[in-house]
Scaffold this motif. Structure first.
Motif, PDB file in Angstrom:
ATOM      1  N   LEU A  45      -3.695  -2.307   5.034  1.00  0.00           N
ATOM      2  CA  LEU A  45      -4.658  -1.544   4.085  1.00  0.00           C
ATOM      3  C   LEU A  45      -4.516  -0.319   5.057  1.00  0.00           C
ATOM      4  CD1 LEU A  45      -7.624  -3.700   3.486  1.00  0.00           C
ATOM      5  CD2 LEU A  45      -6.249  -2.691   1.884  1.00  0.00           C
ATOM      6  N   ALA A  46      -5.165   1.023   5.303  1.00  0.00           N
ATOM      7  CA  ALA A  46      -5.502   1.741   5.646  1.00  0.00           C
ATOM      8  C   ALA A  46      -5.726   1.997   7.883  1.00  0.00           C
ATOM      9  CB  ALA A  46      -5.465   3.168   5.216  1.00  0.00           C
ATOM     10  N   MET A  53      -2.968   0.185  -4.368  1.00  0.00           N
ATOM     11  CA  MET A  53      -3.198  -1.009  -3.039  1.00  0.00           C
ATOM     12  C   MET A  53      -2.015  -2.454  -3.430  1.00  0.00           C
ATOM     13  SD  MET A  53      -6.936  -1.177  -1.952  1.00  0.00           S
ATOM     14  CE  MET A  53      -7.754  -1.013  -3.480  1.00  0.00           C
ATOM     15  N   TYR A  70       0.237  12.627   0.200  1.00  0.00           N
ATOM     16  CA  TYR A  70      -1.176  14.101   0.439  1.00  0.00           C
ATOM     17  C   TYR A  70      -0.122  14.670   0.198  1.00  0.00           C
ATOM     18  CZ  TYR A  70      -2.756   9.412   3.415  1.00  0.00           C
ATOM     19  OH  TYR A  70      -3.338   8.377   4.654  1.00  0.00           O
ATOM     20  N   GLN A  99      -5.536  13.283   1.254  1.00  0.00           N
ATOM     21  CA  GLN A  99      -4.961  11.733   0.569  1.00  0.00           C
ATOM     22  C   GLN A  99      -4.541  13.120  -1.327  1.00  0.00           C
ATOM     23  OE1 GLN A  99      -6.545   8.854  -0.271  1.00  0.00           O
ATOM     24  NE2 GLN A  99      -5.425   8.007   0.768  1.00  0.00           N
ATOM     25  N   TYR A 122       0.574  -0.914   0.205  1.00  0.00           N
ATOM     26  CA  TYR A 122       0.183  -0.431  -0.472  1.00  0.00           C
ATOM     27  C   TYR A 122       0.885   1.339   0.163  1.00  0.00           C
ATOM     28  CZ  TYR A 122      -3.809   3.468   1.372  1.00  0.00           C
ATOM     29  OH  TYR A 122      -4.499   4.228   1.467  1.00  0.00           O
ATOM     30  N   TYR A 129      -3.852   7.204  -3.814  1.00  0.00           N
ATOM     31  CA  TYR A 129      -3.075   5.904  -2.797  1.00  0.00           C
ATOM     32  C   TYR A 129      -3.048   4.634  -4.010  1.00  0.00           C
ATOM     33  CZ  TYR A 129      -8.455   3.888  -3.140  1.00  0.00           C
ATOM     34  OH  TYR A 129      -9.670   3.749  -2.927  1.00  0.00           O
ATOM     35  N   ASP A 159      -9.253  11.976  -1.699  1.00  0.00           N
ATOM     36  CA  ASP A 159      -9.608  13.556  -1.720  1.00  0.00           C
ATOM     37  C   ASP A 159      -9.267  14.264  -2.608  1.00  0.00           C
ATOM     38  OD1 ASP A 159      -9.893  13.055   1.515  1.00  0.00           O
ATOM     39  OD2 ASP A 159     -10.940  12.418   0.390  1.00  0.00           O
TER      40      ASP A 159
END
Lengths: 115, 115
Positions: free
Chosen positions: B97-98, B50, B35, B45, B31, B48, B59
């Motif tokens: 994962l976050a 994975m 940011y 963010q 991951y 991202y 965002d």
């Protein structure tokens, strides 16, 4: 929706005083993680602590302590006997289990420790 | 030493001149994310990933591109930078994962100024 509120934008205390940084969060999940990060003047992000939602025990690490209260959705951070080296911006953050995308950060609290 | 590296650390550029900020991690993390940090807004963010070839918007993705051709690298591309992209950028990676038990490791940050 996820949200992290750090109501204190900036705090100044005199060295050796205790100081508490407030963090209030919002989430609809029952499983989530809370974090605190420190950003010193040099700019890097330093991980301080992670707490999961099922562990409400308070944590102490040297002069640092954290008070997690699910009843008030708060995860406050206290520095005891503050030192000038504690001067930094501190971020509280939240991530929700099962959300594979991100950590939500608060806007940060800038802490000034005056000699 | 386990770390996330970013290059360059500082960059001043002009509007419209394409640039790439590199991010590399040596921890075999799946991951990774980007940011941006702006005064009074905390960290938000951008994108991202994975895993290799799997990326998604955060965002604030407008004006940015990313790619994940190798597990260790996650470059951030600004095709036509604008002054509102002046910011401090952080790359992060984690094993999982976050929203999980895994800690996110942050790079040292890249301070970008677009004139």
């Amino acid at each position: 929706a996820q949200k992290v509120t750090q109501a204190q934008t900036e705090i100044s205390v005199v060295e050796k005083e205790d100081v508490t940084l407030d963090c209030v969060y919002e989430t609809r999940d029952t499983t989530y993680y809370l974090f605190w990060y420190k950003q010193p003047p040099s700019g890097e992000l330093v991980f301080l602590i992670r707490r999961n939602s099922f562990d409400e025990q308070n944590e102490i690490s040297g002069r640092y302590s954290w008070n997690f209260q699910k009843s008030t959705s708060s995860f406050n951070f206290t520095i005891t006997a503050s030192q000038v080296v504690d001067s930094a911006v501190y971020f509280c953050a939240l991530s929700e289990a099962g959300r594979d995308d991100k950590i939500i950060f608060g806007k940060g609290t800038r802490l000034h420790i005056l000699p | 030493e386990a770390q996330v590296t970013q290059n360059p650390r500082y960059l001043i550029t002009v509007t419209g001149k394409k640039l790439t900020v590199t991010c590399s991690q040596n921890m075999n993390h799946e991951y990774m994310s980007w940011y941006r940090q702006d005064p009074g807004l905390g960290l938000r963010q951008i994108y991202y990933s994975m895993n290799v070839e799997v990326t998604d918007k955060g965002d604030v993705p407008e004006g940015y591109k990313v790619s994940r051709k190798e597990k260790r690298n996650f470059p951030l591309i600004l095709e036509s930078p604008s002054p509102n992209q002046t910011s401090l950028y952080f790359c992060a990676s984690s094993l999982g994962l976050a929203g999980s038990i895994y800690e996110q490791y942050f790079g040292p940050g890249t301070r970008l100024t677009v004139t």
